[in-house]
Design an enzyme around this catalytic site. Structure first.
Site, PDB file in Angstrom:
ATOM      1  N   ARG A  90       0.502  -0.676   0.236  1.00  0.00           N
ATOM      2  CA  ARG A  90       0.070   0.060   0.417  1.00  0.00           C
ATOM      3  C   ARG A  90       0.697   1.047  -0.062  1.00  0.00           C
ATOM      4  NH1 ARG A  90      -3.551   1.119   3.440  1.00  0.00           N
ATOM      5  NH2 ARG A  90      -5.118   1.945   1.412  1.00  0.00           N
ATOM      6  N   CYS A  94      14.565  -4.055  -4.142  1.00  0.00           N
ATOM      7  CA  CYS A  94      15.900  -3.351  -5.542  1.00  0.00           C
ATOM      8  C   CYS A  94      14.738  -2.342  -5.883  1.00  0.00           C
ATOM      9  CB  CYS A  94      16.604  -4.336  -6.147  1.00  0.00           C
ATOM     10  SG  CYS A  94      17.481  -4.717  -4.981  1.00  0.00           S
TER      11      CYS A  94
HETATM   12  N1  LLP Z   1     -17.155  -4.915  -3.433  1.00  0.00           N
HETATM   13  C1  LLP Z   1     -16.219  -4.908  -4.644  1.00  0.00           C
HETATM   14  C2  LLP Z   1     -17.252  -4.652  -5.739  1.00  0.00           C
HETATM   15  C3  LLP Z   1     -15.265  -3.587  -4.550  1.00  0.00           C
HETATM   16  O1  LLP Z   1     -14.249  -3.892  -5.426  1.00  0.00           O
HETATM   17  C4  LLP Z   1     -14.365  -3.508  -3.832  1.00  0.00           C
HETATM   18  C5  LLP Z   1     -13.289  -3.390  -3.804  1.00  0.00           C
HETATM   19  C6  LLP Z   1     -14.698  -4.084  -2.288  1.00  0.00           C
HETATM   20  C7  LLP Z   1     -16.252  -4.280  -2.109  1.00  0.00           C
HETATM   21  C8  LLP Z   1     -14.320  -3.850  -0.580  1.00  0.00           C
HETATM   22  O2  LLP Z   1     -14.258  -2.392  -0.406  1.00  0.00           O
HETATM   23  P1  LLP Z   1     -13.464  -2.078   1.024  1.00  0.00           P
HETATM   24  O3  LLP Z   1     -14.551  -2.772   1.924  1.00  0.00           O
HETATM   25  O4  LLP Z   1     -12.559  -2.726   1.219  1.00  0.00           O
HETATM   26  O5  LLP Z   1     -13.114  -0.529   0.746  1.00  0.00           O
HETATM   27  N2  LLP Z   1      -6.209  -2.868  -2.559  1.00  0.00           N
HETATM   28  C9  LLP Z   1      -6.887  -0.936  -2.196  1.00  0.00           C
HETATM   29  C10 LLP Z   1      -8.368  -0.914  -2.204  1.00  0.00           C
HETATM   30  C11 LLP Z   1      -8.917  -1.318  -3.596  1.00  0.00           C
HETATM   31  C12 LLP Z   1     -10.779  -1.584  -3.364  1.00  0.00           C
HETATM   32  C13 LLP Z   1     -11.171  -2.245  -4.889  1.00  0.00           C
HETATM   33  N3  LLP Z   1     -12.376  -3.001  -4.436  1.00  0.00           N
HETATM   34  C14 LLP Z   1      -6.788  -0.416  -0.249  1.00  0.00           C
HETATM   35  O6  LLP Z   1      -5.485  -1.263   0.008  1.00  0.00           O
HETATM   36  O7  LLP Z   1      -6.704   0.622   0.337  1.00  0.00           O
END
Ligand code: LLP
Length: 416
Positions: free
Chosen positions: A314, A345
């Site tokens: 992140r 690296c």
């Molecule tokens: N539903 C769908 C269709 C999604 O694409 C996502 C997340 C969620 C639910 C869950 O979202 P949350 O409640 O976790 O915000 N890697 C990024 C976050 C990317 C989220 C992608 N989709 C981070 O580390 O902040």
């Protein structure tokens, strides 16, 4: 506000014994915190909605043991999956297909086949996905993900709605998508929206929900059906800094329900309200336990750790901020300003930049907070670094829920 797991980061004996037993870097999760988060979210839904369904977005943390634990804490919990692999996790965790939703994008025929065979509610990202699905077989129930034309997230990279996002059916085409599916004989529908991750602003959810409900009404009128559910996806943010506000989820749900029942005054006939959070349920429940491996005073001052961008993506990927503490001494004076880095690296291998931090020595333990969501799940093996182990902390014992990878594991599929 102080971090809810600060006492764990400050528990030198516990952290040292975990490091000793399992090695570092190590993902450490608090079972109690995960349980509290689930209960809180579920209660907020229960207080405000007559009918609702909560699914955990498995992409945030796919450890099957952890997902099983979540299911044990809330037997009605379903799963939100985005790949055949995630479908496999929810199955292992004892979730039935009917309890789950499959939200893919640009799905291959194999993806769609897995989703169809799982009996999960298939949530399509585009009309062209429907054409691909039709060639395999049609489910009885279907939903589309709408892109309402706007979105919001902590970083531009995690905004999943709006003109630059790759997700969802543009709102101008959403009615056509449902007409197409209805014309093929599908009679049971839901509607889904997910416009970004890490939102801490209550009012945003209301704006998004208003747009979603307007589309819902339009769809219902166009195809003469009642939607069975309306989903706002995930996106419920958590504070990553002490000074950030936490999201009042009870109030968010109360406000959404007011809007909802204005549109659907007959509560018994109203669609079910669905949510699929990831970050809110597991984000603050994980600490990355890591060891200082090297210190450098150069053009900048560096603290080098045995965890880097391969362990936690992140910061390198989004410039995300994570609170970092010297284990056992969380109130130690910040006597220097450093960059905290790993052993990769790549110059983007920074876990923190210009961070006021206490003096530490080689071998000292450091805890990186809020890594329960999108931590291990996004870890990789760059520079041929095996991925870390994962441990679930219960009240009186720790449970190894994923062994540390070995170098042999990395090469197990190679023909050498
Ligand atoms: N539903 C769908 C269709 C999604 O694409 C996502 C997340 C969620 C639910 C869950 O979202 P949350 O409640 O976790 O915000 N890697 C990024 C976050 C990317 C989220 C992608 N989709 C981070 O580390 O902040």
């Amino acid at each position: 506000m102080a971090h809810p797991l600060l006492h764990i980061a400050n528990d030198k004996n516990l952290m040292e014994s975990l490091a000793e037993e399992y090695g570092t870097p190590l993902y450490v999760y608090s079972a109690q915190r995960i349980s509290e988060n689930i209960q809180r979210f579920n209660n907020a839904l229960q207080l405000s909605f007559n009918k609702y369904h909560l699914c955990y977005a498995v992409k945030a943390n796919n450890n099957p043991n952890l997902v099983s634990y979540m299911k044990s804490q809330l037997p009605l919990l379903g799963g939100d999956c985005s790949s055949p692999g995630e479908l496999c996790v929810v199955k292992q965790a004892g979730m039935s297909g009917e309890e789950c939703i499959y939200s893919g994008n640009y799905e291959s025929a194999e993806d769609l086949q897995s989703a169809l065979s799982s009996n999960a509610w298939i949530n399509l990202d585009d009309i062209t996905s429907f054409d691909r699905l039709k060639r395999i077989g049609l489910p009885k129930r279907l939903s589309f993900r709408i892109n309402p034309g706007f979105g919001k997230g902590t970083f531009s990279q995690v905004v999943t709605g709006g003109k630059d996002a790759k997700f969802g059916v543009p709102k101008e085409k959403i009615v056509e998508a449902y007409r197409t599916a209805a014309a093929e004989g599908i009679a049971r529908f839901g509607l889904h929206c997910m416009t970004g991750s890490g939102v801490l602003e209550k009012a945003y959810f209301e704006n998004m929900f208003n747009a979603l409900l307007a589309a819902a009404r339009e769809i219902e009128a166009a195809i003469q059906c009642s939607l069975e559910f309306i989903s706002v996806g995930g996106g419920f943010g958590i504070p990553y800094k002490n000074e950030e506000p936490s999201l009042n989820i009870e109030k968010v749900m109360e406000n959404l329900s007011t809007i909802f029942y204005q549109q659907y005054p007959d509560r018994a006939q109203a669609p079910s309200f669905w949510c699929e959070p990831g970050k809110f349920l597991v984000g603050d429940a994980g600490i990355l336990l890591t060891k200082v491996t090297g210190l450098k005073e150069g053009y900048r001052n560096f603290i080098g750790l045995d965890a880097g961008m391969e362990t936690l993506m992140r910061p390198g990927l989004y410039g995300a901020y994570h609170r970092i503490y010297k284990v056992g001494d969380v109130d130690a004076e910040h006597s220097q300003v450093v960059d905290i880095t790993g052993r990769i690296c790549e110059n983007t291998d920074r876990l923190a930049v210009d961070r006021p931090f206490p003096k530490v020595g080689e071998g000292d333990l450091v805890g990186i907070m809020d890594v329960g969501a999108y931590g291990y799940a996004m870890a990789h093996q760059f520079n041929t670094r095996p991925r870390p182990a994962e441990v679930l902390l219960h009240e009186n014992h720790s449970e190894l829920i994923r062994k540390r990878e070995t170098i042999e594991d990395i090469f197990q599929n190679c023909n050498v």
